[in-house]
Structure formats: structure tokens, C-alpha cells
Design an enzyme around this catalytic site. Structure first.
Site, mmCIF file in Angstrom:
data_model
loop_
_atom_site.group_PDB
_atom_site.id
_atom_site.type_symbol
_atom_site.label_atom_id
_atom_site.label_comp_id
_atom_site.label_asym_id
_atom_site.label_seq_id
_atom_site.Cartn_x
_atom_site.Cartn_y
_atom_site.Cartn_z
ATOM 1 C CG HIS A 17 -14.959 -20.701 17.934
ATOM 2 N ND1 HIS A 17 -14.718 -22.099 17.357
ATOM 3 C CD2 HIS A 17 -14.666 -20.115 16.517
ATOM 4 C CE1 HIS A 17 -14.981 -22.592 16.255
ATOM 5 N NE2 HIS A 17 -15.390 -21.019 15.731
ATOM 6 C CG HIS A 19 -14.352 -17.785 12.032
ATOM 7 N ND1 HIS A 19 -13.893 -18.670 11.322
ATOM 8 C CD2 HIS A 19 -15.463 -17.972 12.793
ATOM 9 C CE1 HIS A 19 -13.894 -19.963 11.543
ATOM 10 N NE2 HIS A 19 -15.023 -19.322 12.243
ATOM 11 C CG LEU A 20 -7.845 -12.873 13.986
ATOM 12 C CD1 LEU A 20 -6.870 -13.011 15.247
ATOM 13 C CD2 LEU A 20 -8.546 -12.439 14.634
ATOM 14 N NE ARG A 21 -14.053 -14.713 7.517
ATOM 15 C CZ ARG A 21 -14.808 -15.929 8.133
ATOM 16 N NH1 ARG A 21 -14.158 -16.490 8.513
ATOM 17 N NH2 ARG A 21 -15.761 -15.884 8.418
ATOM 18 C CE LYS A 103 -13.685 -26.014 14.090
ATOM 19 N NZ LYS A 103 -14.548 -24.827 14.245
ATOM 20 C CG HIS A 140 -18.647 -27.028 12.531
ATOM 21 N ND1 HIS A 140 -18.799 -26.015 12.150
ATOM 22 C CD2 HIS A 140 -20.387 -27.467 11.849
ATOM 23 C CE1 HIS A 140 -20.324 -25.248 11.842
ATOM 24 N NE2 HIS A 140 -20.920 -26.221 11.909
ATOM 25 C CG HIS A 178 -19.504 -23.517 17.364
ATOM 26 N ND1 HIS A 178 -19.743 -24.917 16.675
ATOM 27 C CD2 HIS A 178 -18.659 -22.698 16.136
ATOM 28 C CE1 HIS A 178 -19.213 -24.603 15.104
ATOM 29 N NE2 HIS A 178 -18.410 -23.549 15.506
ATOM 30 C CG ASP A 251 -18.581 -19.096 15.449
ATOM 31 O OD1 ASP A 251 -17.078 -19.215 14.417
ATOM 32 O OD2 ASP A 251 -19.419 -19.553 15.170
ATOM 33 C CG HIS A 255 -19.272 -13.961 5.835
ATOM 34 N ND1 HIS A 255 -18.892 -14.750 5.166
ATOM 35 C CD2 HIS A 255 -19.510 -14.716 6.951
ATOM 36 C CE1 HIS A 255 -18.329 -15.322 6.096
ATOM 37 N NE2 HIS A 255 -18.974 -15.632 7.124
ATOM 38 C CB ALA A 267 -23.570 -19.208 7.820
HETATM 39 C C1 NCD Z 1 -18.415 -19.395 10.079
HETATM 40 C C2 NCD Z 1 -17.169 -18.467 9.320
HETATM 41 O O1 NCD Z 1 -17.691 -17.876 8.091
HETATM 42 O O2 NCD Z 1 -15.853 -19.000 9.157
HETATM 43 N N1 NCD Z 1 -18.966 -19.337 10.201
HETATM 44 C C3 NCD Z 1 -20.141 -19.622 11.062
HETATM 45 O O3 NCD Z 1 -21.878 -19.137 10.966
HETATM 46 N N2 NCD Z 1 -19.876 -19.774 12.234
HETATM 47 C C4 NCD Z 1 -17.549 -20.726 9.731
HETATM 48 C C5 NCD Z 1 -17.755 -21.764 11.172
HETATM 49 O O4 NCD Z 1 -17.574 -21.520 12.282
HETATM 50 O O5 NCD Z 1 -18.506 -22.105 11.353
HETATM 51 ZN ZN ZN Z 2 -16.439 -20.401 13.763
#
Ligand code: NCD
Ligand code: ZN
Length: 362
Positions: A17, A19-21, A103, A140, A178, A251, A255, A267
């Protein structure tokens, strides 16, 4: 008592899991994940979200183009479920080998989830198709009802939605992503092997006091929010238990610093740069280093029905000081844009000493 080991070699792990953006952020954060992890389940919550096969192929190509020279890494793509996604599209992307899983974001549960699902019962045709294909559903697991306390949203989601969803689709493979609560641990432990859960480094290390320690710490704000100590202990016990229903998913959710440190901070915790060291530190504290390989490198692929990685990673006991934020130089995109150092995400464990360091990956 045996001496603490000074080296630890594991089968190369995967991150189930992340997030690579995209764009400059992708270029800045991908090397951290790709160096250590052989594969990663890539979250689809871009703007706009990945809901089509061609979008997923194009995103996968951008990830592969952003890989540093010589690094072997396979992104496993996911599709973002919406109220009107057709079962045919979900099936096509899976059968063509474009995406590995779907997802489910309840609408407005987290970052970039506004296009998520509003009615889980109406999702039945998509879920039935996935059940027939053996395609995992990644959840989620939080309700969004404003009258439910934020610390209860995961447990209430399980009670109100997940149990019924899994009764409607008993052969559907589900990963509760998560997880943060003892209720999630108990539910997953009692329902394996068709139900599994990922556990992040930050939910293993932090309880909710951390968010308020000495001031409001936006660095520790993520969703689902970290919970009280009894829940953290339950997660630690599950992760280090050797139960194959619990496996690694960071996860990691970068940001720009400005986005976290604002009047309404985003978040997400960026932990990819020291994720394996972070897990190793925790497993060692629990006297469970011998179970790290199952959690990091074996249970995930077995759940997904994928081969285990061939390579290995070596960690050495060597203290490293974690910088406060991701340091450049960041590779520029073809259009010349790059991640400004003020935009660079803050690092999980920033400013701390970690006792382990990844020294070799093969
Ligand atoms: C994630 C995100 O920033 O994309 N943020 C997080 O707090 N985990 C989204 C997610 O997985 O809930
Ligand atoms: Zn996530």
C-alpha cells in the site's frame, strides 16, 4: 540470551500500500520505495483518480520512466472504484494484467476520495465480478458519518458495512488497509485467510498522544488517525505474531510541506525512505526480528497469489540520523519542473536515530 544480531538479510520485501503521487513528487519519492521494495501496490487516488484502463497504463508508464537507472521495481496498479464504474471495465483491466486490485474509498473518507463510493450495496455487480476473478478488494475502512467519532470510524465501518459486504460476497478476497484498532485486528484474525490487513510503520510506533505532544504535530496526522495505546499494542501483537493475515503496507503518503503545515493540513505521513528500518526497529523491540521476513516479504505475495521475490535486502546495525525532510537533488521532469526543497515532504522519524540501515539490495 543470544547476542543481538548485527546484520539481517531478508528476502526482498514488497509494499502492499503506497502513494507514489505524480509529476515532480513522483520523481522525488519513487526512488525511496523502489530501492528497497521489489513491488508495490500503487494507490489510485490521483487527481483525477485512476478509473480507466488507459489511465492506469499511462500512470504505470510514468512510474517506470521515473525509476532510477538499474533499479528493478514493479508497480502493481489499482483501480479507484466509483459509483458508476462498470464491472466490464474492472474485469478488462484485471484480465489484461493492467491492475492487480481495486481500491474502495468511501466517498470523502480521506485525501482525494471525493469520487469514492457512496453506496456499498449498489457496488454488488462490480464486487461479484471481482469475486469470480479472484481480484482483491482493498478497503479504506472508515465510515464518514459526521455523527460517528473519528476514533470510532474504523470499528463502526466493520460493524455496519464490512461484515455485511463480506456476507454478500463470501469468496471475495479483501484487504482491510492500514488498520488502526484492536477491533480490526480481532476481526481479521478470525476471518483469514480470505481477509487480510496491512499495517503501517506509523501506526505501529505512534499512539494518539504523539499528535498533541508539545503542540499540534501535523507530521503525525494521517487517516485513519492514530489511536490510543491499547490499539497500538494490538497492532504490534498482530504484526509480530507470524499470522499471515497481517502484512506490510506502508501507506507512505507524501504531501508538500506547505500542504501539511497550513491552517487545514493534509492527512498523510511520508515514511518510504526508512520504512524497512522502521519496521525492523519495532520488531526488534518486540523480540520478533525472526518474524519480520514473513510480514515484509512472504505473507503479502501469498495472499495476492504472486511469487515471492528472488532478491534480498540486508540491514546492518548502524545508527543513522534521519533528516527532517526529503533532501534533493530531485530529478527534473522533461518540462524542467522539479520539487522545490520547500515543497519536500517531512520524513517520518525525522530528527531521530534509527538503529538499522539498509545497506544492500540485490
Ligand atoms: C492518504 C493520502 O494522502 O493519499 N492519506 C493518509 O492519511 N493515509 C490517503 C489514505 O490512504 O487514506
Ligand atoms: Zn493510503
Amino acid at each position: 540470551m543470544t547476542d543481538a544480531p548485527s546484520r539481517l538479510t531478508l528476502r526482498r520485501p514488497d509494499d502492499w500500500h503506497v502513494h507514489l503521487r505524480d509529476g515532480a513528487m513522483l520523481h522525488a519519492v519513487l526512488p525511496a520505495t523502489a530501492r528497497v521494495f521489489g513491488r508495490a501496490i500503487v494507490m489510485p487516488n490521483l487527481k483525477p483518480p485512476i478509473t480507466r484502463v488507459d489511465q492506469a497504463i499511462a500512470y504505470r508508464d510514468r512510474i517506470l520512466e521515473a525509476l532510477p537507472e538499474g533499479v528493478q521495481f514493479t508497480p502493481l496498479m489499482t483501480v479507484y472504484l466509483t459509483d458508476d464504474l462498470s464491472p466490464a471495465v474492472v474485469e478488462k483491466g484485471f484480465l489484461e494484467g493492467v491492475w492487480t486490485a481495486a481500491k474502495l474509498y468511501p466517498a470523502n473518507a480521506t485525501t482525494n476520495s471525493a469520487a469514492g463510493v457512496t453506496d456499498l450495496v449498489a457496488l454488488a455487480p462490480v464486487l461479484a465480478a471481482m469475486e469470480a476473478l479472484g481480484m482483491p478488494l482493498l478497503v479504506h475502512g472508515e465510515v464518514t458519518d459526521p455523527d460517528v467519532d473519528i476514533f470510532d470510524r474504523e470499528a463502526v465501518f466493520i460493524e455496519r458495512h464490512l461484515i455485511a459486504l463480506r456476507e454478500r460476497h463470501p469468496r471475495l478476497k479483501v484487504v482491510l488497509e492500514h488498520i488502526t484498532t484492536a477491533q480490526a485486528v480481532d476481526y481479521v484474525a478470525s476471518e483469514g485467510p480470505i481477509l487480510a490487513a496491512t499495517i503501517t510503520p506509523h501506526h505501529l510506533h505512534l499512539n494518539r498522544n504523539a499528535v498533541f505532544a508539545g503542540g499540534l504535530r501535523s507530521d503525525f496526522y494521517c487517516l485513519p488517525v492514530v489511536k490510543r495505546e491499547t490499539h497500538r499494542r494490538a497492532l504490534v501483537k498482530a504484526a509480530t505474531s507470524g499470522d499471515p493475515s497481517f502484512f506490510l503496507g506502508t501507506d507512505s503518503a507524501p504531501h508538500p510541506r506547505a500542504g501539511k503545515e497550513s491552517a487545514c493540513g493534509c492527512a498523510g505521513i511520508f515514511n518510504a525512505l526508512h520504512a524497512l528500518e522502521s519496521y525492523a526497529t519495532l520488531f526488534e523491540k518486540e523480540g520478533a526480528l525472526d518474524r519480520l521476513e514473513a510480514f515484509a516479504s512472504e505473507s503479502g505475495p501469498r495472499f495476492y497469489g504472486l511469487p515471492l521475490n528472488e532478491g534480498s535486502v540486508t540491514l546492518e546495525r548502524s545508527h543513522q540520523q534521519v533528516p527532517e525532510r526529503l533532501e534533493g537533488p530531485f530529478k527534473a521532469l522533461p518540462d524542467g519542473s522539479t520539487l522545490d526543497s520547500h515543497q519536500a515532504p517531512v520524513l517520518f522519524h525525522g530528527g531521530e536515530l534509527l538503529p538499522w540501515r539498509v545497506t544492500e539490495v540485490s
